[in-house]
Design a protein around this motif. Structure first.
Motif, PDB file in Angstrom:
ATOM      1  N   UNK A 118       0.913  -1.096   0.105  1.00 43.56           N
ATOM      2  CA  UNK A 118       0.025  -0.216  -0.054  1.00 43.56           C
ATOM      3  C   UNK A 118       0.895   1.263  -0.069  1.00 43.56           C
ATOM      4  N   UNK A 119       0.466   2.231  -0.846  1.00 39.02           N
ATOM      5  CA  UNK A 119       1.164   3.494  -0.899  1.00 39.02           C
ATOM      6  C   UNK A 119       0.156   4.525  -0.915  1.00 39.02           C
ATOM      7  N   UNK A 120       0.395   5.498  -0.010  1.00 39.43           N
ATOM      8  CA  UNK A 120      -0.397   6.927  -0.271  1.00 39.43           C
ATOM      9  C   UNK A 120       0.467   7.879  -0.356  1.00 39.43           C
ATOM     10  N   UNK A 121       0.259   8.610  -1.308  1.00 40.21           N
ATOM     11  CA  UNK A 121       1.159   9.779  -1.766  1.00 40.21           C
ATOM     12  C   UNK A 121       0.954  11.220  -1.095  1.00 40.21           C
ATOM     13  N   UNK A 122       2.065  11.823  -1.107  1.00 33.90           N
ATOM     14  CA  UNK A 122       2.084  13.164  -0.145  1.00 33.90           C
ATOM     15  C   UNK A 122       3.056  14.110  -0.598  1.00 33.90           C
ATOM     16  N   UNK A 123       2.836  15.319  -1.003  1.00 32.70           N
ATOM     17  CA  UNK A 123       3.782  16.149  -1.457  1.00 32.70           C
ATOM     18  C   UNK A 123       3.531  17.352  -0.769  1.00 32.70           C
ATOM     19  N   UNK A 124       4.467  18.172  -0.459  1.00 29.33           N
ATOM     20  CA  UNK A 124       4.211  19.276   0.363  1.00 29.33           C
ATOM     21  C   UNK A 124       5.008  20.607  -0.230  1.00 29.33           C
ATOM     22  N   UNK A 125       4.728  21.709   0.336  1.00 27.79           N
ATOM     23  CA  UNK A 125       5.440  23.096   0.062  1.00 27.79           C
ATOM     24  C   UNK A 125       5.776  23.873   1.491  1.00 27.79           C
ATOM     25  N   UNK A 126       6.819  24.175   1.509  1.00 25.15           N
ATOM     26  CA  UNK A 126       7.055  24.978   2.688  1.00 25.15           C
ATOM     27  C   UNK A 126       8.289  25.867   2.414  1.00 25.15           C
TER      28      UNK A 126
ATOM     29  N   UNK B 211      11.476  12.626   1.188  1.00 21.44           N
ATOM     30  CA  UNK B 211      12.319  12.780  -0.036  1.00 21.44           C
ATOM     31  C   UNK B 211      12.195  14.305  -0.162  1.00 21.44           C
ATOM     32  N   UNK B 212      13.574  15.125   0.324  1.00 17.81           N
ATOM     33  CA  UNK B 212      13.552  16.433   0.222  1.00 17.81           C
ATOM     34  C   UNK B 212      13.535  17.042  -1.283  1.00 17.81           C
ATOM     35  N   UNK B 213      14.177  16.399  -2.260  1.00 18.92           N
ATOM     36  CA  UNK B 213      14.503  16.838  -3.682  1.00 18.92           C
ATOM     37  C   UNK B 213      13.195  16.654  -4.460  1.00 18.92           C
ATOM     38  N   UNK B 214      12.140  15.759  -3.900  1.00 20.69           N
ATOM     39  CA  UNK B 214      11.001  15.635  -4.524  1.00 20.69           C
ATOM     40  C   UNK B 214       9.849  16.263  -3.709  1.00 20.69           C
ATOM     41  N   UNK B 215      10.236  16.614  -2.586  1.00 20.88           N
ATOM     42  CA  UNK B 215       9.391  17.221  -1.417  1.00 20.88           C
ATOM     43  C   UNK B 215       8.117  16.477  -1.364  1.00 20.88           C
ATOM     44  N   UNK B 216       8.532  15.133  -1.282  1.00 17.94           N
ATOM     45  CA  UNK B 216       7.441  14.071  -1.015  1.00 17.94           C
ATOM     46  C   UNK B 216       7.609  13.426   0.445  1.00 17.94           C
ATOM     47  N   UNK B 217       6.539  12.797   0.963  1.00 22.26           N
ATOM     48  CA  UNK B 217       6.613  12.143   2.339  1.00 22.26           C
ATOM     49  C   UNK B 217       5.374  11.005   2.001  1.00 22.26           C
TER      50      UNK B 217
ATOM     51  N   UNK C   5      -8.244  -0.079   5.866  1.00 20.19           N
ATOM     52  CA  UNK C   5      -9.400   0.745   5.197  1.00 20.19           C
ATOM     53  C   UNK C   5      -9.804   2.011   5.934  1.00 20.19           C
ATOM     54  N   UNK C   6      -9.510   3.073   5.702  1.00 19.21           N
ATOM     55  CA  UNK C   6      -9.734   4.441   6.321  1.00 19.21           C
ATOM     56  C   UNK C   6      -9.351   5.465   5.575  1.00 19.21           C
ATOM     57  N   UNK C   7      -9.370   6.509   6.096  1.00 20.84           N
ATOM     58  CA  UNK C   7      -9.181   8.055   5.456  1.00 20.84           C
ATOM     59  C   UNK C   7      -7.763   8.308   6.223  1.00 20.84           C
ATOM     60  N   UNK C   8      -6.840   8.467   5.190  1.00 23.10           N
ATOM     61  CA  UNK C   8      -5.342   9.043   5.740  1.00 23.10           C
ATOM     62  C   UNK C   8      -5.112  10.434   5.405  1.00 23.10           C
ATOM     63  N   UNK C   9      -4.479  11.103   6.260  1.00 21.67           N
ATOM     64  CA  UNK C   9      -4.371  12.461   6.125  1.00 21.67           C
ATOM     65  C   UNK C   9      -2.757  12.653   6.332  1.00 21.67           C
ATOM     66  N   UNK C  10      -2.158  13.527   5.194  1.00 19.07           N
ATOM     67  CA  UNK C  10      -0.696  13.979   5.470  1.00 19.07           C
ATOM     68  C   UNK C  10      -0.881  15.486   6.005  1.00 19.07           C
ATOM     69  N   UNK C  11       0.220  15.877   7.023  1.00 17.85           N
ATOM     70  CA  UNK C  11       0.261  17.121   7.304  1.00 17.85           C
ATOM     71  C   UNK C  11       1.306  17.692   7.390  1.00 17.85           C
TER      72      UNK C  11
END
Lengths: 116, 115
Positions: B19-27, B68-74, B86-92
């Protein structure tokens, strides 16, 4: 130990009425946060209390919303003159905010507010 | 301003598969990143966080995430999914210097694990 508790779990009110939502944080946690979860807006920050410092109110959507934290523990979120767009789940979280922003926020079960 | 994107509204996976759930961020500064899970009619439950150090973070219930800092992903991962995942997943994300202690959440990804 006990987690974050919130009351009531559900609240149905009529448009124009005032409501109060309560949050009891984890014992010893110095920081307390309120968030709102709604279908249209997702999860959004409302207000943050840290010890005796002035609260960060930057997320409150209007002046109808206010919150207080008495004695550094229990917090009450008050919504005056409720509108239908206030319908949402209101989540409270607390943390051991020891500075630097590395703390983990632990969430309560939420209060589901329905404004008719 | 800090922001988070979860590009998938829903992820479907068969039980036992990865299972993979994708997240990218911007700060603007250094990010502190968090994953939470929400079961129906429940509050958010903390899974794991990245603050500094090893890019691979291990958390509760067999979940892990890679910073992954270069791809700004987590992205959140689990080697073998269970139906109970099975549920709802949140990245923060939290950019403490720019925005203080508040968390900014992604829109959430619903995970459905089929038997």
């Amino acid at each position: 130990g006990a987690g974050v508790s919130q009351s009531p779990s559900n609240k149905v009110t009529e448009k124009g009425k005032d409501v109060e939502l309560r949050c009891d944080p984890i014992s010893g946690h110095t920081a307390l946060y309120w968030y709102r979860q709604s279908l249209g807006q997702g999860l959004e920050f409302l207000i943050y209390f840290q010890g005796n410092s002035a609260p960060d109110k930057s997320g409150l959507p209007s002046d109808r919303f206010s919150a207080e934290r008495t004695g550094g523990s229990v917090s009450t979120l008050t919504i005056q003159r409720t509108q239908q767009e206030d319908s949402a789940v209101y989540l409270c979280a607390s943390s051991l905010a020891f500075g630097g922003g590395t703390d983990t926020q632990y969430f309560g079960p939420g209060t589901r507010l329905t404004v008719l | 301003a800090q922001s988070v994107a979860q590009p998938e509204d829903q992820v479907n996976v068969a039980e036992g598969n990865p299972l993979t759930v994708k997240c990218t961020y911007s700060v603007s500064g250094n990010p502190y990143l968090f994953w939470y899970v929400q079961y129906p009619n429940r509050g958010l439950q903390f899974l794991l966080k990245y603050i500094t150090g090893d890019n691979l973070v291990k958390g509760s219930y067999g979940f892990e995430a890679e910073f992954n800092k270069s791809q700004t992903s987590f992205h959140l991962k689990k080697p073998s999914a269970l139906v109970s995942d099975s549920a709802l997943y949140f990245c923060a994300v939290r950019d403490f210097v720019a925005a203080g202690n508040k968390l900014t959440f992604g829109g959430g990804t619903r995970v459905l694990v089929k038997p």
